[in-house]
Design an enzyme around this catalytic site. Structure first.
Site, PDB file in Angstrom:
ATOM      1  N   THR A  41       3.433   0.725  -2.881  1.00  0.00           N
ATOM      2  CA  THR A  41       3.268  -0.435  -3.777  1.00  0.00           C
ATOM      3  C   THR A  41       1.906  -1.123  -3.657  1.00  0.00           C
ATOM      4  O   THR A  41       1.173  -1.648  -4.707  1.00  0.00           O
ATOM      5  CB  THR A  41       4.161  -1.837  -3.245  1.00  0.00           C
ATOM      6  OG1 THR A  41       5.482  -0.978  -3.586  1.00  0.00           O
ATOM      7  CG2 THR A  41       3.973  -2.943  -4.031  1.00  0.00           C
ATOM      8  N   ALA A  46      -1.945   0.583 -10.475  1.00  0.00           N
ATOM      9  CA  ALA A  46      -1.676  -0.632 -10.764  1.00  0.00           C
ATOM     10  C   ALA A  46      -1.455  -0.576 -12.509  1.00  0.00           C
ATOM     11  O   ALA A  46      -1.790  -1.740 -13.089  1.00  0.00           O
ATOM     12  CB  ALA A  46      -2.872  -1.710 -10.618  1.00  0.00           C
ATOM     13  N   HIS A  49       2.487   1.413 -17.201  1.00  0.00           N
ATOM     14  CA  HIS A  49       2.753   2.521 -18.147  1.00  0.00           C
ATOM     15  C   HIS A  49       3.531   2.284 -19.408  1.00  0.00           C
ATOM     16  O   HIS A  49       4.249   1.625 -19.554  1.00  0.00           O
ATOM     17  CB  HIS A  49       3.319   3.712 -17.493  1.00  0.00           C
ATOM     18  CG  HIS A  49       2.249   4.284 -16.471  1.00  0.00           C
ATOM     19  ND1 HIS A  49       1.080   4.893 -16.681  1.00  0.00           N
ATOM     20  CD2 HIS A  49       2.303   4.478 -15.169  1.00  0.00           C
ATOM     21  CE1 HIS A  49       0.498   5.539 -15.891  1.00  0.00           C
ATOM     22  NE2 HIS A  49       1.253   5.021 -14.560  1.00  0.00           N
ATOM     23  N   LYS A 259      -0.491  12.933 -14.636  1.00  0.00           N
ATOM     24  CA  LYS A 259      -1.276  12.372 -15.493  1.00  0.00           C
ATOM     25  C   LYS A 259      -2.913  12.394 -15.365  1.00  0.00           C
ATOM     26  O   LYS A 259      -3.764  11.943 -15.957  1.00  0.00           O
ATOM     27  CB  LYS A 259      -0.971  10.750 -15.598  1.00  0.00           C
ATOM     28  CG  LYS A 259       0.207  10.570 -15.908  1.00  0.00           C
ATOM     29  CD  LYS A 259       0.654   8.947 -15.830  1.00  0.00           C
ATOM     30  CE  LYS A 259       1.174   8.505 -14.657  1.00  0.00           C
ATOM     31  NZ  LYS A 259       2.568   9.153 -14.026  1.00  0.00           N
ATOM     32  N   ARG A 320       2.664   9.037  -3.105  1.00  0.00           N
ATOM     33  CA  ARG A 320       3.848   8.994  -3.687  1.00  0.00           C
ATOM     34  C   ARG A 320       5.080   9.620  -3.092  1.00  0.00           C
ATOM     35  O   ARG A 320       4.874  10.732  -2.519  1.00  0.00           O
ATOM     36  CB  ARG A 320       3.482  10.088  -5.152  1.00  0.00           C
ATOM     37  CG  ARG A 320       2.381   9.456  -5.653  1.00  0.00           C
ATOM     38  CD  ARG A 320       2.002  10.735  -6.960  1.00  0.00           C
ATOM     39  NE  ARG A 320       0.641  10.513  -7.462  1.00  0.00           N
ATOM     40  CZ  ARG A 320      -0.354  10.726  -7.152  1.00  0.00           C
ATOM     41  NH1 ARG A 320      -0.571  11.673  -5.985  1.00  0.00           N
ATOM     42  NH2 ARG A 320      -1.329  10.751  -7.976  1.00  0.00           N
ATOM     43  N   ILE A 344      11.140   7.233  -5.718  1.00  0.00           N
ATOM     44  CA  ILE A 344      10.586   6.261  -6.747  1.00  0.00           C
ATOM     45  C   ILE A 344       8.836   6.575  -6.936  1.00  0.00           C
ATOM     46  O   ILE A 344       8.418   5.867  -6.111  1.00  0.00           O
ATOM     47  CB  ILE A 344      11.021   4.920  -6.637  1.00  0.00           C
ATOM     48  CG1 ILE A 344      12.540   4.541  -6.424  1.00  0.00           C
ATOM     49  CG2 ILE A 344      10.517   4.038  -7.981  1.00  0.00           C
ATOM     50  CD1 ILE A 344      13.529   4.872  -7.472  1.00  0.00           C
ATOM     51  N   CYS A 413     -17.805 -13.569  -0.697  1.00  0.00           N
ATOM     52  CA  CYS A 413     -17.819 -12.550  -1.934  1.00  0.00           C
ATOM     53  C   CYS A 413     -16.809 -13.148  -3.097  1.00  0.00           C
ATOM     54  O   CYS A 413     -17.382 -12.963  -4.160  1.00  0.00           O
ATOM     55  CB  CYS A 413     -17.495 -11.376  -1.519  1.00  0.00           C
ATOM     56  SG  CYS A 413     -18.323 -10.567  -0.111  1.00  0.00           S
ATOM     57  N   CYS A 448     -18.500  -7.234   0.907  1.00  0.00           N
ATOM     58  CA  CYS A 448     -18.771  -7.054   2.567  1.00  0.00           C
ATOM     59  C   CYS A 448     -17.515  -6.778   3.152  1.00  0.00           C
ATOM     60  O   CYS A 448     -17.370  -6.572   4.373  1.00  0.00           O
ATOM     61  CB  CYS A 448     -19.256  -8.356   2.908  1.00  0.00           C
ATOM     62  SG  CYS A 448     -18.139  -9.427   3.615  1.00  0.00           S
TER      63      CYS A 448
HETATM   64  C1  LIG Z   1      -1.461   7.461  -6.193  1.00  0.00           C
HETATM   65  C2  LIG Z   1      -0.391   6.559  -6.823  1.00  0.00           C
HETATM   66  C3  LIG Z   1      -0.552   5.981  -7.917  1.00  0.00           C
HETATM   67  C4  LIG Z   1       0.330   5.511  -8.786  1.00  0.00           C
HETATM   68  N1  LIG Z   1       0.280   4.764  -9.826  1.00  0.00           N
HETATM   69  C5  LIG Z   1       1.436   4.197 -10.431  1.00  0.00           C
HETATM   70  C6  LIG Z   1       0.973   3.351 -11.667  1.00  0.00           C
HETATM   71  O1  LIG Z   1      -0.162   3.333 -11.996  1.00  0.00           O
HETATM   72  N2  LIG Z   1       2.264   2.688 -12.288  1.00  0.00           N
HETATM   73  C7  LIG Z   1       3.273   2.966 -11.787  1.00  0.00           C
HETATM   74  O2  LIG Z   1       4.177   2.539 -12.510  1.00  0.00           O
HETATM   75  N3  LIG Z   1       3.736   3.438 -10.686  1.00  0.00           N
HETATM   76  C8  LIG Z   1       2.574   4.167  -9.903  1.00  0.00           C
HETATM   77  N4  LIG Z   1       2.745   4.520  -8.701  1.00  0.00           N
HETATM   78  C9  LIG Z   1       4.276   4.665  -8.148  1.00  0.00           C
HETATM   79  C10 LIG Z   1       4.448   3.270  -7.576  1.00  0.00           C
HETATM   80  O3  LIG Z   1       3.393   2.894  -6.723  1.00  0.00           O
HETATM   81  C11 LIG Z   1       5.812   3.324  -6.517  1.00  0.00           C
HETATM   82  O4  LIG Z   1       6.788   4.038  -7.336  1.00  0.00           O
HETATM   83  C12 LIG Z   1       6.184   2.385  -6.150  1.00  0.00           C
HETATM   84  O5  LIG Z   1       5.291   1.528  -5.324  1.00  0.00           O
HETATM   85  C13 LIG Z   1       7.460   2.570  -5.109  1.00  0.00           C
HETATM   86  O6  LIG Z   1       7.712   1.420  -4.549  1.00  0.00           O
HETATM   87  P1  LIG Z   1       9.077   1.499  -3.671  1.00  0.00           P
HETATM   88  O7  LIG Z   1       9.363  -0.003  -3.227  1.00  0.00           O
HETATM   89  O8  LIG Z   1      10.015   2.299  -3.859  1.00  0.00           O
HETATM   90  O9  LIG Z   1       8.153   2.110  -2.195  1.00  0.00           O
HETATM   91  P2  LIG Z   1       6.919   1.405  -1.161  1.00  0.00           P
HETATM   92  O10 LIG Z   1       6.415   0.599  -1.878  1.00  0.00           O
HETATM   93  O11 LIG Z   1       6.514   2.709  -0.357  1.00  0.00           O
HETATM   94  O12 LIG Z   1       8.187   0.732  -0.227  1.00  0.00           O
HETATM   95  C14 LIG Z   1       9.029   1.159   0.648  1.00  0.00           C
HETATM   96  C15 LIG Z   1       8.977   0.398   1.990  1.00  0.00           C
HETATM   97  O13 LIG Z   1      10.075   0.762   2.860  1.00  0.00           O
HETATM   98  C16 LIG Z   1       9.867   0.583   3.968  1.00  0.00           C
HETATM   99  N5  LIG Z   1      10.336   1.145   5.001  1.00  0.00           N
HETATM  100  C17 LIG Z   1      10.655   2.595   4.866  1.00  0.00           C
HETATM  101  N6  LIG Z   1      11.470   3.035   6.040  1.00  0.00           N
HETATM  102  C18 LIG Z   1      11.906   2.052   6.658  1.00  0.00           C
HETATM  103  C19 LIG Z   1      12.821   1.792   7.667  1.00  0.00           C
HETATM  104  N7  LIG Z   1      13.412   2.801   8.251  1.00  0.00           N
HETATM  105  N8  LIG Z   1      13.144   0.192   7.889  1.00  0.00           N
HETATM  106  C20 LIG Z   1      12.618  -0.523   7.276  1.00  0.00           C
HETATM  107  N9  LIG Z   1      11.586  -0.194   6.326  1.00  0.00           N
HETATM  108  C21 LIG Z   1      11.376   0.952   5.858  1.00  0.00           C
HETATM  109  C22 LIG Z   1       8.057   0.871   4.009  1.00  0.00           C
HETATM  110  O14 LIG Z   1       7.509   0.160   4.944  1.00  0.00           O
HETATM  111  C23 LIG Z   1       7.780   0.365   2.677  1.00  0.00           C
HETATM  112  O15 LIG Z   1       7.158  -0.859   2.723  1.00  0.00           O
HETATM  113  C24 LIG Z   1       1.911   5.211  -8.164  1.00  0.00           C
HETATM  114  C25 LIG Z   1       2.015   5.709  -6.758  1.00  0.00           C
HETATM  115  C26 LIG Z   1       0.839   6.415  -6.190  1.00  0.00           C
HETATM  116  C27 LIG Z   1       1.111   6.871  -4.617  1.00  0.00           C
END
Ligand SMILES: Cc1cc2nc3c(=O)[nH]c(=O)nc-3n(C[C@H](O)[C@H](O)[C@H](O)COP(=O)(O)OP(=O)(O)OC[C@H]3O[C@@H](n4cnc5c(N)ncnc54)[C@H](O)[C@@H]3O)c2cc1C
Length: 496
Positions: A41, A46, A49, A259, A320, A344, A413, A448
């Site tokens: 996240t 950012a 889409h 993409k 990802r 996700i 900054c 900085c």
């Molecule tokens: C390079 C890149 C570009 C992207 N660009 C886009 C974009 O432009 N637009 C878009 O819509 N999406 C984009 N995405 C996708 C998007 O960032 C993700 O789909 C989204 O952030 C996923 O959220 P999440 O909450 O599933 O995962 P995360 O944000 O990874 O959250 C999962 C959380 O679970 C916690 N966790 C894991 N295991 C445990 C455990 N055992 N106990 C407690 N906590 C745990 C972790 O610490 C983490 O904070 C991109 C992703 C990447 C990597």
């Protein structure tokens, strides 16, 4: 015992928590990091889409467009930052042009509005710095840019204000089902406590939103039906103000790895270029490397040739959580009461509000009693909103004001004052790292990179929270484990 335990405080877990906090439920969210939004996240493109890339008929295709349309209302309620810039997918060849036709057809099937292919003349008019070899483009007015970590923080703050119990530094290490409910073993590594402790949490239902670890967490509960292949993406970010070289999010016609490289302004007016897409074996490898970054610069220059490497401030990478099903995995697992919001990857940021809505509907149809709270608070105020930076010479004296003066300049900054740092420390989420302050106030985001403000912020956190200074970290427990990102000087010499 809780009604619901959410594992993972990324944008998906926090969006679900916020949605469920409308109802009379006892709910806890366990996040192993020092803050919400510290996984995928905080490090992505950012982009909200437009919804034309994800294949029609998939969950990604359906939820990205629905999520996109939920953003404006959320922005009104939660004030995290959103701009509808629109996007362009550039075509440099006849083969690219055919790909634009495919994207257009797919987008229209997904229900995207206003999509159209434009020729070179219109491209020059709406994106004056577009590369000379771009012959046409797919234009999507519905695409937006946001601040992903601020969005996640806003969701979490609002959920906490509505009764969510947020447990940071709490890693779920084991799950057992007993007598119709779950027992979760957790390891709590809170810098406010002298030692790591083990705590058992009991909950009737579990929602797995553990991102790149969602397959591991699923296995803990006994569901081994999917696996996650982490894929890294690296970026370069330029100084605030340099975002003006692009008016839209500028993509290129997609390749086999998705993409591809984009050039985009950020919500705060920086410019970002990236990402690549490489499978990696270590799930927390956030390193960046010169060869990949050079490749990104080379590719990005075809889209917008005029960005200036002297304006570079840092590189970063994100990971990802790509599932072996190649789609989001949302629904009740083979273990009753264990709900997946797993795998996700992109466009998960865009889809997160719709994922939350889907999970709530799913719980309701499974028979969960969802009674609305009269006391639900819809709104959350912004910490800061974009403002023009002053000429530094006009305000430099404010950096020398005595500690405790609310107008003291903490970050030169980004021009952040002491009162803003104090405000975030007094909101609902406990803060014990300088990065958590950075994500909320921008202190440390500038040229900085926190050299001036880092020690000042640290002292304010210590004074306000009572934590000893040596227990306050820059980032989370793992920060600094992997090779440091390359230096600013090296970055500015990266031109291929
Ligand atoms: C390079 C890149 C570009 C992207 N660009 C886009 C974009 O432009 N637009 C878009 O819509 N999406 C984009 N995405 C996708 C998007 O960032 C993700 O789909 C989204 O952030 C996923 O959220 P999440 O909450 O599933 O995962 P995360 O944000 O990874 O959250 C999962 C959380 O679970 C916690 N966790 C894991 N295991 C445990 C455990 N055992 N106990 C407690 N906590 C745990 C972790 O610490 C983490 O904070 C991109 C992703 C990447 C990597």
């Amino acid at each position: 015992m809780y009604d619901i335990c959410i594992i993972g405080g990324g944008v998906v877990g926090c969006a679900i928590a916020r949605e469920l906090s409308r109802y009379q439920l006892d709910m806890v969210l366990c996040e192993k990091g020092e803050d919400v939004g510290v996984g995928a996240t905080k490090a992505n493109s950012a982009i909200v889409h437009g919804g034309y890339t994800s294949k029609h008929g998939t969950l990604k295709g359906e939820l990205s467009i629905r999520g996109n349309r939920m953003y404006d209302r959320l922005q009104e309620e939660l004030n995290f930052g959103l701009k509808r810039t629109g996007s362009l997918v550039l075509a440099f060849s006849d083969t690219d042009r055919l790909k634009l036709d495919d994207l257009l057809a797919n987008g229209e099937r997904n229900g995207v509005k206003g999509l159209r292919i434009i020729g070179r003349a219109e491209l020059e008019e709406i994106e004056p710095h577009a590369g000379p070899m771009a012959a046409s483009a797919l234009y999507c007015p519905e695409t937006g840019i946001t601040s992903p970590y601020e969005f996640c923080i806003a969701l979490a703050e609002n959920a906490v204000a509505n009764g969510l119990q947020l447990r940071l530094h709490t890693e779920v290490t084991g799950i057992e089902k007993e007598g119709g409910h779950f027992k979760l073993q957790t390891l709590v590594n809170n810098p406010a406590e002298p030692e790591t402790t083990e705590i058992e949490i009991e909950s009737a239902l579990i929602i797995n939103a553990a991102g790149v670890y969602s397959d591991w967490v699923s296995s803990m509960a006994g569901d081994n039906s999917f696996s996650i292949q982490p894929r890294q993406g690296q970026y370069l970010i330029f100084r605030r103000g340099h975002g003006a070289v692009a008016r839209h999010v500028v993509f290129q016609a997609p390749g086999p790895k998705g993409k591809g490289v984009l050039v985009s302004p950020t919500y705060w007016g920086n410019l970002i270029i990236g990402p690549n897409s490489e499978e990696i074996s270590v799930r927390e490898d956030l390193s960046t490397n010169q060869e990949i970054l050079r490749g990104i610069i080379r590719t990005a220059r075809r889209s917008i040739p005029s960005f200036d490497l002297k304006q570079l401030i840092r590189s970063y990478s994100g990971i990802r959580a790509t599932s072996n099903t190649r789609d989001f995995i949302i629904g009740e697992s083979s273990v009753r009461g264990f709900i997946q919001a797993a795998g996700i990857d992109s466009p998960g940021l865009t889809s997160s509000p719709a994922i939350a809505e889907m999970v709530v509907n799913l719980l309701e149809s499974a028979g969960l009693d969802l009674e609305k709270k009269d006391s639900f608070r819809t709104e959350r105020t912004a910490v800061i909103t974009p403002f023009p930076l002053s000429r530094y010479s006009e305000i430099s004296g404010d950096a020398d004001l005595p500690e405790g003066n609310p107008e003291r300049l903490i970050c030169r900054c980004e021009q952040v004052r002491e009162k803003t740092i104090l405000e975030v420390l007094r909101r609902g989420i406990p803060i014990d790292s300088t990065d958590a302050v950075k994500r909320r106030t921008r202190a440390g985001m500038g040229y900085c990179q926190g050299k001036f403000c880092g020690p000042r912020v640290l002292r304010i956190i210590a004074a306000e929270t009572g934590l000893p200074e040596d227990r306050i970290r820059a980032g989370g427990a793992g920060s600094g484990v992997f090779p440091e990102r390359i230096s600013g000087k090296e970055l500015r010499e990266l031109e291929p």
